[in-house]
Motif scaffolding. Structure first.
Motif, PDB file in Angstrom:
ATOM      1  N   GLY A 124     -14.270 -12.821   4.750  1.00 51.89           N
ATOM      2  CA  GLY A 124     -12.891 -13.170   5.074  1.00 51.89           C
ATOM      3  C   GLY A 124     -12.453 -14.512   4.522  1.00 51.89           C
ATOM      4  N   HIS A 125     -13.406 -15.373   4.171  1.00 51.02           N
ATOM      5  CA  HIS A 125     -13.115 -16.696   3.608  1.00 51.02           C
ATOM      6  C   HIS A 125     -14.066 -16.907   2.436  1.00 51.02           C
ATOM      7  CE1 HIS A 125     -11.734 -21.018   4.411  1.00 51.02           C
ATOM      8  NE2 HIS A 125     -12.389 -21.028   3.269  1.00 51.02           N
ATOM      9  N   VAL A 126     -13.504 -17.068   1.245  1.00 55.01           N
ATOM     10  CA  VAL A 126     -14.298 -17.242   0.032  1.00 55.01           C
ATOM     11  C   VAL A 126     -14.012 -18.614  -0.547  1.00 55.01           C
ATOM     12  CG1 VAL A 126     -14.682 -16.396  -2.328  1.00 55.01           C
ATOM     13  CG2 VAL A 126     -14.306 -14.767  -0.459  1.00 55.01           C
ATOM     14  N   VAL A 127     -15.083 -19.332  -0.897  1.00 51.63           N
ATOM     15  CA  VAL A 127     -14.959 -20.632  -1.549  1.00 51.63           C
ATOM     16  C   VAL A 127     -15.574 -20.507  -2.939  1.00 51.63           C
ATOM     17  CG1 VAL A 127     -15.595 -23.070  -1.522  1.00 51.63           C
ATOM     18  CG2 VAL A 127     -15.066 -21.898   0.630  1.00 51.63           C
ATOM     19  N   ILE A 128     -14.741 -20.709  -3.967  1.00 47.62           N
ATOM     20  CA  ILE A 128     -15.205 -20.677  -5.351  1.00 47.62           C
ATOM     21  C   ILE A 128     -15.541 -22.108  -5.746  1.00 47.62           C
ATOM     22  CG2 ILE A 128     -14.643 -20.045  -7.718  1.00 47.62           C
ATOM     23  CD1 ILE A 128     -12.351 -18.296  -6.457  1.00 47.62           C
ATOM     24  N   LEU A 129     -16.749 -22.305  -6.259  1.00 47.17           N
ATOM     25  CA  LEU A 129     -17.185 -23.637  -6.654  1.00 47.17           C
ATOM     26  C   LEU A 129     -17.068 -23.787  -8.160  1.00 47.17           C
ATOM     27  CD1 LEU A 129     -19.101 -22.740  -4.027  1.00 47.17           C
ATOM     28  CD2 LEU A 129     -19.729 -25.119  -4.342  1.00 47.17           C
ATOM     29  N   GLY A 130     -16.271 -24.766  -8.602  1.00 44.31           N
ATOM     30  CA  GLY A 130     -16.081 -25.030 -10.018  1.00 44.31           C
ATOM     31  C   GLY A 130     -14.963 -24.191 -10.609  1.00 44.31           C
ATOM     32  N   ALA A 131     -14.724 -24.401 -11.889  1.00 40.48           N
ATOM     33  CA  ALA A 131     -13.597 -23.757 -12.570  1.00 40.48           C
ATOM     34  C   ALA A 131     -13.972 -22.487 -13.319  1.00 40.48           C
ATOM     35  CB  ALA A 131     -12.978 -24.756 -13.554  1.00 40.48           C
ATOM     36  N   GLU A 132     -15.256 -22.217 -13.475  1.00 41.46           N
ATOM     37  CA  GLU A 132     -15.683 -21.119 -14.340  1.00 41.46           C
ATOM     38  C   GLU A 132     -15.554 -19.728 -13.730  1.00 41.46           C
ATOM     39  OE1 GLU A 132     -17.941 -23.714 -13.606  1.00 41.46           O
ATOM     40  OE2 GLU A 132     -17.199 -24.915 -15.276  1.00 41.46           O
ATOM     41  N   ALA A 133     -15.868 -19.584 -12.468  1.00 40.49           N
ATOM     42  CA  ALA A 133     -15.871 -18.248 -11.833  1.00 40.49           C
ATOM     43  C   ALA A 133     -14.445 -17.757 -11.620  1.00 40.49           C
ATOM     44  CB  ALA A 133     -16.614 -18.290 -10.513  1.00 40.49           C
ATOM     45  N   GLU A 134     -14.208 -16.509 -11.971  1.00 42.05           N
ATOM     46  CA  GLU A 134     -12.913 -15.852 -11.763  1.00 42.05           C
ATOM     47  C   GLU A 134     -13.089 -14.802 -10.679  1.00 42.05           C
ATOM     48  OE1 GLU A 134     -10.052 -16.755 -13.085  1.00 42.05           O
ATOM     49  OE2 GLU A 134     -11.046 -18.318 -14.242  1.00 42.05           O
ATOM     50  N   VAL A 135     -12.266 -14.911  -9.641  1.00 45.24           N
ATOM     51  CA  VAL A 135     -12.356 -13.997  -8.500  1.00 45.24           C
ATOM     52  C   VAL A 135     -10.960 -13.457  -8.231  1.00 45.24           C
ATOM     53  CG1 VAL A 135     -12.911 -13.822  -6.052  1.00 45.24           C
ATOM     54  CG2 VAL A 135     -14.315 -15.266  -7.540  1.00 45.24           C
ATOM     55  N   ASP A 136     -10.843 -12.137  -8.185  1.00 43.00           N
ATOM     56  CA  ASP A 136      -9.559 -11.503  -7.881  1.00 43.00           C
ATOM     57  C   ASP A 136      -9.231 -11.636  -6.403  1.00 43.00           C
ATOM     58  OD1 ASP A 136      -9.214 -10.664 -10.527  1.00 43.00           O
ATOM     59  OD2 ASP A 136     -10.258  -8.765 -10.161  1.00 43.00           O
ATOM     60  N   ALA A 137      -7.960 -11.855  -6.122  1.00 46.20           N
ATOM     61  CA  ALA A 137      -7.497 -11.932  -4.743  1.00 46.20           C
ATOM     62  C   ALA A 137      -7.628 -10.567  -4.073  1.00 46.20           C
ATOM     63  CB  ALA A 137      -6.046 -12.395  -4.713  1.00 46.20           C
ATOM     64  N   LEU A 138      -7.933 -10.590  -2.787  1.00 46.12           N
ATOM     65  CA  LEU A 138      -7.996  -9.368  -1.983  1.00 46.12           C
ATOM     66  C   LEU A 138      -7.139  -9.575  -0.740  1.00 46.12           C
ATOM     67  CD1 LEU A 138     -11.789  -8.394  -1.976  1.00 46.12           C
ATOM     68  CD2 LEU A 138      -9.925  -7.195  -3.094  1.00 46.12           C
ATOM     69  N   GLU A 139      -6.422  -8.560  -0.377  1.00 45.98           N
ATOM     70  CA  GLU A 139      -5.598  -8.597   0.831  1.00 45.98           C
ATOM     71  C   GLU A 139      -6.462  -8.948   2.036  1.00 45.98           C
ATOM     72  OE1 GLU A 139      -2.122  -8.310   2.972  1.00 45.98           O
ATOM     73  OE2 GLU A 139      -2.246  -7.904   0.827  1.00 45.98           O
ATOM     74  N   GLY A 140      -6.022  -9.931   2.812  1.00 46.75           N
ATOM     75  CA  GLY A 140      -6.725 -10.307   4.026  1.00 46.75           C
ATOM     76  C   GLY A 140      -7.888 -11.262   3.829  1.00 46.75           C
ATOM     77  N   VAL A 141      -8.141 -11.695   2.589  1.00 44.83           N
ATOM     78  CA  VAL A 141      -9.248 -12.607   2.313  1.00 44.83           C
ATOM     79  C   VAL A 141      -8.673 -13.946   1.853  1.00 44.83           C
ATOM     80  CG1 VAL A 141     -11.288 -13.048   0.875  1.00 44.83           C
ATOM     81  CG2 VAL A 141     -10.794 -10.724   1.669  1.00 44.83           C
TER      82      VAL A 141
END
Length: 182
Positions: A124-141
């Motif tokens: 439910g809570h995602v923390v991306i560290l740094g600029a390299e990783a690409e993560v698509d948004a998900l409803e409710g996250v």
């Protein structure tokens, strides 16, 4: 009196329908029964998923530091902590494990894990560290990105670099722990 229309047919699959299978990865029919928001209702404790590209350094460090800080505060298990990578490597960075061990966090036995939409929904809570990783948004996250200091951009390498990265992540983990636990 207002006019009311009742439709007993199956709901249309539209982008506005947040629990629609069309906005979820293709899965077996038996898995389609749970709405997107349900995983956050399973646990009383907040959860966080730390993400980087290889899941061998920064995200593993963040997860290890969060677990260690929670345990040191007598709050072990108060936050469900996990980590994953968008393109996971084969092992945890040995230098990352070494500098974490110096502050009491043990990630030596961890293994890189592939990021999945299911893991994101479960946390439910995602923390991306740094600029390299690409993560698509998900409803409710909820997704946040930590733009970390990169000592190598200043010519700092090796152990000194990893210690600076660790300390930057540690400060952010402490602040996140406070936000999650109030």
């Amino acid at each position: 009196m207002p006019e009311t229309t009742t439709n007993h047919s199956a709901p249309e699959t539209t982008p506005e329908n947040s629990t629609s299978p069309s906005d979820q990865p293709v899965r077996g029919a038996e898995e389609e029964v749970a709405p997107v928001s349900e995983p956050t209702e399973r646990s009383q404790n907040p959860a966080v998923l730390f993400v980087c590209v290889k899941n061998g350094g920064k995200s593993q460090m963040a997860a290890g530091l969060m677990r260690q800080d929670l345990a040191a505060a007598g709050l072990g298990g108060a936050v469900v902590v996990s980590s994953a990578g968008t393109q996971p490597g084969s092992k945890v960075n040995a230098l990352a494990a070494e500098v974490l061990a110096e502050v009491g966090a043990d990630i030596a036995g961890e293994a890189p894990t592939q990021l999945t939409p299911e893991a994101m929904r479960e946390a439910g809570h995602v923390v991306i560290l740094g600029a390299e990783a690409e993560v698509d948004a998900l409803e409710g996250v909820k997704i946040e990105r930590w733009e970390l200091d990169e000592p190598s951009a200043r010519g700092i390498e090796g152990r000194e670099r990893m210690e600076l990265v660790r300390d930057d992540i540690h400060l952010r983990v402490r602040e996140l722990r406070e936000r999650l636990l109030g």
